[in-house]
Design a protein around this motif. Sequence first.
Motif, PDB file in Angstrom:
ATOM      1  N   MET A   1       0.851  -1.186   0.000  1.00 59.41           N
ATOM      2  CA  MET A   1       0.000   0.000   0.000  1.00 59.41           C
ATOM      3  C   MET A   1       0.894   1.246   0.000  1.00 59.41           C
ATOM      4  SD  MET A   1      -3.174   0.949  -0.005  1.00 59.41           S
ATOM      5  CE  MET A   1      -4.169   2.385   0.333  1.00 59.41           C
ATOM      6  N   PHE A   2       0.637   2.182  -0.928  1.00 58.21           N
ATOM      7  CA  PHE A   2       1.437   3.380  -1.015  1.00 58.21           C
ATOM      8  C   PHE A   2       1.244   4.262   0.218  1.00 58.21           C
ATOM      9  CE2 PHE A   2       1.003   3.173  -5.864  1.00 58.21           C
ATOM     10  CZ  PHE A   2       2.221   2.512  -5.977  1.00 58.21           C
ATOM     11  N   SER A   3       2.339   4.906   0.652  1.00 64.27           N
ATOM     12  CA  SER A   3       2.188   5.960   1.647  1.00 64.27           C
ATOM     13  C   SER A   3       1.559   7.158   0.938  1.00 64.27           C
ATOM     14  CB  SER A   3       3.565   6.342   2.198  1.00 64.27           C
ATOM     15  OG  SER A   3       4.322   7.006   1.195  1.00 64.27           O
ATOM     16  N   LYS A   4       1.051   8.111   1.697  1.00 66.68           N
ATOM     17  CA  LYS A   4       0.401   9.280   1.093  1.00 66.68           C
ATOM     18  C   LYS A   4       1.383  10.064   0.239  1.00 66.68           C
ATOM     19  CE  LYS A   4      -3.232   9.847   4.564  1.00 66.68           C
ATOM     20  NZ  LYS A   4      -3.837  10.745   5.566  1.00 66.68           N
ATOM     21  N   LEU A   5       2.642  10.150   0.676  1.00 67.52           N
ATOM     22  CA  LEU A   5       3.661  10.882  -0.082  1.00 67.52           C
ATOM     23  C   LEU A   5       3.877  10.244  -1.449  1.00 67.52           C
ATOM     24  CD1 LEU A   5       6.030  12.886  -0.461  1.00 67.52           C
ATOM     25  CD2 LEU A   5       7.487  11.193   0.683  1.00 67.52           C
ATOM     26  N   VAL A   6       4.081   8.924  -1.465  1.00 69.49           N
ATOM     27  CA  VAL A   6       4.326   8.221  -2.721  1.00 69.49           C
ATOM     28  C   VAL A   6       3.095   8.294  -3.612  1.00 69.49           C
ATOM     29  CG1 VAL A   6       4.927   6.016  -3.776  1.00 69.49           C
ATOM     30  CG2 VAL A   6       5.975   6.667  -1.605  1.00 69.49           C
ATOM     31  N   GLU A   7       1.929   8.090  -3.033  1.00 64.44           N
ATOM     32  CA  GLU A   7       0.694   8.124  -3.818  1.00 64.44           C
ATOM     33  C   GLU A   7       0.498   9.488  -4.475  1.00 64.44           C
ATOM     34  OE1 GLU A   7      -4.037   6.935  -3.320  1.00 64.44           O
ATOM     35  OE2 GLU A   7      -2.763   7.227  -1.550  1.00 64.44           O
ATOM     36  N   ARG A   8       0.764  10.547  -3.732  1.00 64.39           N
ATOM     37  CA  ARG A   8       0.592  11.893  -4.270  1.00 64.39           C
ATOM     38  C   ARG A   8       1.552  12.139  -5.440  1.00 64.39           C
ATOM     39  NH1 ARG A   8       1.297  14.368   0.091  1.00 64.39           N
ATOM     40  NH2 ARG A   8       3.418  15.149  -0.159  1.00 64.39           N
ATOM     41  N   ARG A   9       2.793  11.723  -5.282  1.00 69.06           N
ATOM     42  CA  ARG A   9       3.782  11.960  -6.340  1.00 69.06           C
ATOM     43  C   ARG A   9       3.507  11.100  -7.575  1.00 69.06           C
ATOM     44  NH1 ARG A   9       9.599  12.815  -3.198  1.00 69.06           N
ATOM     45  NH2 ARG A   9       8.895  14.549  -1.897  1.00 69.06           N
ATOM     46  N   LEU A  10       3.069   9.867  -7.361  1.00 71.28           N
ATOM     47  CA  LEU A  10       2.733   9.009  -8.498  1.00 71.28           C
ATOM     48  C   LEU A  10       1.525   9.557  -9.259  1.00 71.28           C
ATOM     49  CD1 LEU A  10       3.248   5.393  -7.121  1.00 71.28           C
ATOM     50  CD2 LEU A  10       4.537   6.513  -8.925  1.00 71.28           C
ATOM     51  N   ASN A  11       0.526  10.017  -8.531  1.00 67.65           N
ATOM     52  CA  ASN A  11      -0.654  10.580  -9.186  1.00 67.65           C
ATOM     53  C   ASN A  11      -0.298  11.829  -9.975  1.00 67.65           C
ATOM     54  OD1 ASN A  11      -2.429   8.617  -8.291  1.00 67.65           O
ATOM     55  ND2 ASN A  11      -2.996   9.726  -6.435  1.00 67.65           N
ATOM     56  N   ASP A  12       0.596  12.647  -9.424  1.00 71.28           N
ATOM     57  CA  ASP A  12       1.029  13.852 -10.126  1.00 71.28           C
ATOM     58  C   ASP A  12       1.771  13.478 -11.410  1.00 71.28           C
ATOM     59  OD1 ASP A  12       1.596  16.775 -10.304  1.00 71.28           O
ATOM     60  OD2 ASP A  12       3.662  16.094 -10.075  1.00 71.28           O
ATOM     61  N   PHE A  13       2.645  12.491 -11.324  1.00 70.27           N
ATOM     62  CA  PHE A  13       3.390  12.028 -12.505  1.00 70.27           C
ATOM     63  C   PHE A  13       2.433  11.457 -13.547  1.00 70.27           C
ATOM     64  CE2 PHE A  13       5.806   8.308 -14.381  1.00 70.27           C
ATOM     65  CZ  PHE A  13       6.502   9.065 -15.310  1.00 70.27           C
ATOM     66  N   LYS A  14       1.468  10.679 -13.105  1.00 67.91           N
ATOM     67  CA  LYS A  14       0.490  10.086 -14.021  1.00 67.91           C
ATOM     68  C   LYS A  14      -0.305  11.172 -14.734  1.00 67.91           C
ATOM     69  CE  LYS A  14      -3.405   6.847 -14.161  1.00 67.91           C
ATOM     70  NZ  LYS A  14      -4.233   5.892 -13.364  1.00 67.91           N
ATOM     71  N   ARG A  15      -0.725  12.200 -14.011  1.00 69.37           N
ATOM     72  CA  ARG A  15      -1.483  13.290 -14.626  1.00 69.37           C
ATOM     73  C   ARG A  15      -0.650  14.023 -15.668  1.00 69.37           C
ATOM     74  NH1 ARG A  15      -3.422  14.127  -9.352  1.00 69.37           N
ATOM     75  NH2 ARG A  15      -1.810  15.717  -9.013  1.00 69.37           N
ATOM     76  N   ARG A  16       0.620  14.227 -15.367  1.00 67.62           N
ATOM     77  CA  ARG A  16       1.510  14.937 -16.291  1.00 67.62           C
ATOM     78  C   ARG A  16       1.656  14.178 -17.609  1.00 67.62           C
ATOM     79  NH1 ARG A  16       6.875  16.805 -13.074  1.00 67.62           N
ATOM     80  NH2 ARG A  16       7.511  17.208 -15.226  1.00 67.62           N
ATOM     81  N   CYS A  17       1.533  12.854 -17.553  1.00 70.91           N
ATOM     82  CA  CYS A  17       1.722  12.031 -18.748  1.00 70.91           C
ATOM     83  C   CYS A  17       0.423  11.808 -19.521  1.00 70.91           C
ATOM     84  CB  CYS A  17       2.353  10.692 -18.370  1.00 70.91           C
ATOM     85  SG  CYS A  17       4.012  10.871 -17.689  1.00 70.91           S
ATOM     86  N   GLY A  18      -0.689  12.329 -19.022  1.00 66.24           N
ATOM     87  CA  GLY A  18      -1.946  12.270 -19.749  1.00 66.24           C
ATOM     88  C   GLY A  18      -2.385  10.851 -20.068  1.00 66.24           C
ATOM     89  N   LYS A  19      -2.707  10.620 -21.347  1.00 66.34           N
ATOM     90  CA  LYS A  19      -3.218   9.305 -21.770  1.00 66.34           C
ATOM     91  C   LYS A  19      -2.186   8.203 -21.601  1.00 66.34           C
ATOM     92  CE  LYS A  19      -1.983  10.058 -26.644  1.00 66.34           C
ATOM     93  NZ  LYS A  19      -0.900   9.055 -26.684  1.00 66.34           N
ATOM     94  N   ASP A  20      -0.913   8.575 -21.463  1.00 66.21           N
ATOM     95  CA  ASP A  20       0.143   7.578 -21.272  1.00 66.21           C
ATOM     96  C   ASP A  20       0.408   7.296 -19.793  1.00 66.21           C
ATOM     97  OD1 ASP A  20       0.785   7.342 -24.089  1.00 66.21           O
ATOM     98  OD2 ASP A  20       1.726   9.317 -23.937  1.00 66.21           O
ATOM     99  N   GLY A  21      -0.449   7.826 -18.927  1.00 63.43           N
ATOM    100  CA  GLY A  21      -0.189   7.759 -17.491  1.00 63.43           C
ATOM    101  C   GLY A  21       0.032   6.371 -16.932  1.00 63.43           C
ATOM    102  N   ASP A  22      -0.831   5.409 -17.284  1.00 60.37           N
ATOM    103  CA  ASP A  22      -0.704   4.060 -16.723  1.00 60.37           C
ATOM    104  C   ASP A  22       0.608   3.398 -17.154  1.00 60.37           C
ATOM    105  OD1 ASP A  22      -3.111   4.124 -15.330  1.00 60.37           O
ATOM    106  OD2 ASP A  22      -4.258   3.458 -17.076  1.00 60.37           O
ATOM    107  N   ALA A  23       0.927   3.500 -18.427  1.00 52.79           N
ATOM    108  CA  ALA A  23       2.185   2.912 -18.918  1.00 52.79           C
ATOM    109  C   ALA A  23       3.387   3.649 -18.323  1.00 52.79           C
ATOM    110  CB  ALA A  23       2.243   2.947 -20.445  1.00 52.79           C
ATOM    111  N   ALA A  24       3.248   4.967 -18.127  1.00 44.04           N
ATOM    112  CA  ALA A  24       4.335   5.749 -17.543  1.00 44.04           C
ATOM    113  C   ALA A  24       4.636   5.286 -16.119  1.00 44.04           C
ATOM    114  CB  ALA A  24       3.980   7.235 -17.559  1.00 44.04           C
TER     115      ALA A  24
END
Length: 278
Positions: A1-24
């Motif tokens: 289970m992700f910590s809140k810090l990791v989850e927040r940063r991963l979600n931010d990275f995923k958003r930045r990558c748009g439609k490629d978020g899951d693969a990113a």
Amino acid sequence: MFSKLVERRLNDFKRRCGKDGDAALQLAYHAAMPVALNPELLHFLRINFFLDPPEQLPYTVEFEFLSSGLCREIDAELYEIEPEIRSELLQELMSRKDAHQRIRDIATLLWQYVEYHSPWADRVELERAQQLTALNFLDPAKAKEWLNEAEAGSLGRGEREWFIAMRQEIEELPDISTLPPNEPPEPSDLPSEKGVDYTRLRDLLAAGKWKEADEETFAVMLKASGRENDGWLDIESIKNFPCTDLRTIDQLWVKYSNGGFGFSVQKRIWESVVGIEC
């Protein structure tokens, strides 16, 4: 289970990558294996594992990752993923359905990159750490044996501290021996128009057995062209060589040699000479 810090940063990275978020995100999991990253190693990870659907990524994702909150620049073109984040990313890598083989493939790429490109020849401790990390995933017993033999030698204070740190690092890495073996790949994973089985070629390349792989390549090319009894390829069989099989052989060589070998360049020359298009 992700910590809140990791989850927040991963979600931010995923958003930045748009439609490629899951693969990113998958690329991020792969990038967590090395002790440190440079742009070239990240590029090799992308072109080896993320060029085909459904995990197909453009080169821009490399920049997005290096400039994200998932890693930080610790020197000129040298990046490190923070320990807490790296640990959780590796756990996510372990959860892939093909985790056992994929982790070995990443470790093989890391080992070969350090061995053949020598990007950290002037940073001996980093070079050793990368090799030891790769070796631990490929052969944990040998990695521990290497550490034991090195520590048994005459070490200065700085070196001994490094070995203690590396031993702790190795012990904290995920143990892939707990993962179930991967299921045999579906036939579509290694497509052939002529029903040729490319699993032996793949396995030889994955093991770095280049001479045997070269011999197997010739053997499967004879099968694909229907020239097994002849034992050689003539001009006509080369001109009519099945494109699907050519792609499979080429992609296997490119993947397992980290882009060092393959028919891609030869294929472009071949097409310009004999006029085929694959």
